[in-house]
Design an enzyme around this catalytic site. Structure first.
Site, PDB file in Angstrom:
ATOM      1  N   ASP A 117      -0.775  -6.414  -0.530  1.00 53.28           N
ATOM      2  CA  ASP A 117      -0.595  -5.401   0.832  1.00 53.28           C
ATOM      3  C   ASP A 117      -2.661  -4.268   1.310  1.00 53.28           C
ATOM      4  OD1 ASP A 117       0.399  -4.518   3.028  1.00 53.28           O
ATOM      5  OD2 ASP A 117       1.180  -3.151   2.276  1.00 53.28           O
ATOM      6  N   ASP A 150       0.852  -1.156   0.188  1.00 48.63           N
ATOM      7  CA  ASP A 150       0.429   0.184   0.325  1.00 48.63           C
ATOM      8  C   ASP A 150       0.826   1.528   0.051  1.00 48.63           C
ATOM      9  OD1 ASP A 150       0.718  -0.299   2.308  1.00 48.63           O
ATOM     10  OD2 ASP A 150      -1.417   0.203   3.464  1.00 48.63           O
ATOM     11  N   SER A 151       1.572   0.892  -0.024  1.00 49.98           N
ATOM     12  CA  SER A 151       2.915   2.287   0.013  1.00 49.98           C
ATOM     13  C   SER A 151       2.614   3.017  -1.253  1.00 49.98           C
ATOM     14  CB  SER A 151       4.970   1.568  -0.052  1.00 49.98           C
ATOM     15  OG  SER A 151       4.704   0.471  -0.518  1.00 49.98           O
ATOM     16  N   LYS A 171      -1.289  -9.435   2.591  1.00 49.18           N
ATOM     17  CA  LYS A 171      -0.703  -8.478   4.396  1.00 49.18           C
ATOM     18  C   LYS A 171      -1.116  -8.227   5.162  1.00 49.18           C
ATOM     19  CE  LYS A 171       3.025  -5.681   4.213  1.00 49.18           C
ATOM     20  NZ  LYS A 171       2.766  -4.998   4.582  1.00 49.18           N
ATOM     21  N   GLU A 200       9.751  -4.414  10.697  1.00 48.49           N
ATOM     22  CA  GLU A 200       9.966  -2.711  10.133  1.00 48.49           C
ATOM     23  C   GLU A 200      10.570  -1.905  11.260  1.00 48.49           C
ATOM     24  OE1 GLU A 200       7.439  -0.583   7.035  1.00 48.49           O
ATOM     25  OE2 GLU A 200       8.364   0.681   7.203  1.00 48.49           O
ATOM     26  N   GLU A 235      -0.993  -5.181   8.616  1.00 45.51           N
ATOM     27  CA  GLU A 235      -0.429  -4.652   9.340  1.00 45.51           C
ATOM     28  C   GLU A 235      -0.786  -4.897  11.111  1.00 45.51           C
ATOM     29  OE1 GLU A 235       0.126  -0.945   8.649  1.00 45.51           O
ATOM     30  OE2 GLU A 235       1.196  -1.101   6.850  1.00 45.51           O
TER      31      GLU A 235
HETATM   32  O1  KIV Z   1       4.005  -1.088   1.590  1.00 46.19           O
HETATM   33  C1  KIV Z   1       4.662  -1.351   1.993  1.00 46.19           C
HETATM   34  O2  KIV Z   1       5.431  -1.221   0.250  1.00 46.19           O
HETATM   35  C2  KIV Z   1       4.988  -2.574   2.430  1.00 46.19           C
HETATM   36  C3  KIV Z   1       7.024  -2.815   2.731  1.00 46.19           C
HETATM   37  C4  KIV Z   1       6.913  -1.771   2.950  1.00 46.19           C
HETATM   38  C5  KIV Z   1       7.106  -3.944   3.891  1.00 46.19           C
HETATM   39  O3  KIV Z   1       4.281  -2.566   3.676  1.00 46.19           O
END
Ligand code: KIV
Length: 293
Positions: free
Chosen positions: A97, A58-59, A127, A196, A129
């Site tokens: 994510d 989600d970055s 993934k 992280e 969090e």
């Molecule tokens: O969103 C993302 O790119 C991430 C990574 C930095 C692990 O969660």
């Protein structure tokens, strides 16, 4: 102009990376490699380079869509980018994510949204969090047959709680909590865990205490694998670069150079040149002139 195959370039000598294969890598102490991708050409490159895992993070909200944080990212935006990445990668394990508010509201909603990453996004795993607060969601998603990668330490979706993008786990109490969270996530069924921006020695301790692989970002060399945001590694995102990033290229500078050269050449009448023109046979040209009077 070069042509790009619309289907993933197959690499027959390389097998599709699976969740059990990552576990074996940990057992053999072979480092796991992971990077982010948000589009088709980047997925092609990462897959061809032999990365174990491609994360559609989600970055993308910050490095592709220009949001100040990852919080505004929606399920639809994530799925749009997941589909592009899935079209470009054939061997790497693909992890989608889960965006803010797609798994926090209720467990059934978390399972449904996780399922969309596989059914509509072409991902192999998801993934999410968080630590102890996410155990129910993790259990239910894993129960639906979907591999889950956990993510603790600096979890960017909690940026407002942390008061900024700050390292985590620097006191004994905070580190103990992260170690407990890591164990709880493993017990709940997570198949791997991102650590992280935590102290390197804490990340090593967590890595040694877990059976599942840890993937570090700003967590030192003691993790089972490493991940970076590809736009940071390539020097493509200039607005903010965490101190733990190593820049392997200056794509922003190169893009600026190429675009400026193009602008200068168009303004100077240098581009397009004869070799960039479409030709027309002389006889057709004569016919046209006759017809046009
Ligand atoms: O969103 C993302 O790119 C991430 C990574 C930095 C692990 O969660």
């Amino acid at each position: 102009m070069s042509t790009v195959s619309p289907v993933p370039i197959s690499t027959p000598e390389r097998k599709k990376v699976t969740v059990p294969a990552l576990r074996k890598k940990k057992a053999r102490r072979e480092p796991i490699t992971m990077l982010t991708a948000y589009d088709y050409p980047t997925a092609l490159a990462l897959d061809a380079a032999g990365l174990d895992i491609i994360l559609v993070g989600d970055s993308l909200g910050m490095v592709v869509l220009g949001y100040p944080t990852t919080l505004p990212v929606t399920m639809e935006e994530m799925l749009h980018h997941c589909r592009a990445v899935a079209r470009g990668a054939s061997n790497s394990l693909l992890v989608g994510d889960m965006p803010f508010m797609s798994y926090q509201v209720s467990v059934p909603e978390a399972v449904r949204n996780a399922g969309r990453f596989l059914q509509e996004g072409g991902m192999d795993a998801v993934k999410l969090e968080g630590g102890r607060d996410r155990l129910e969601a993790v259990r239910a998603i894993v129960g639906a047959g979907i591999p889950v990668m956990g993510h603790i330490g600096l979890t960017p979706q909690s940026v407002n709680q942390f008061g900024g993008f700050r390292p985590q786990g620097r006191t004994a109490a905070a580190a103990t909590r992260l170690l407990e969270d890591a164990r709880l996530l493993e017990e709940a069924g997570c198949t791997s865990l991102v650590l992280e921006s935590v102290p390197a020695r804490l990340a090593s301790l967590i890595t040694n205490r877990l059976e599942i692989p840890t993937i570090g970002i700003g967590a030192g060399g003691g993790c089972d694998g490493q991940v970076l945001v590809t736009h940071d590694l390539l020097g493509l995102f200039e607005r903010f670069t965490p101190h733990f990033v190593k820049k392997y290229a200056d794509f922003h500078g190169e893009m600026l150079r190429a675009v400026r050269e193009y602008k200068d050449e168009v303004e100077g009448g240098v581009f397009p040149a004869a070799e960039h023109e479409v030709e027309m046979p002389d006889e057709e040209w004569e016919l046209l002139l006759k017809a046009a009077g």
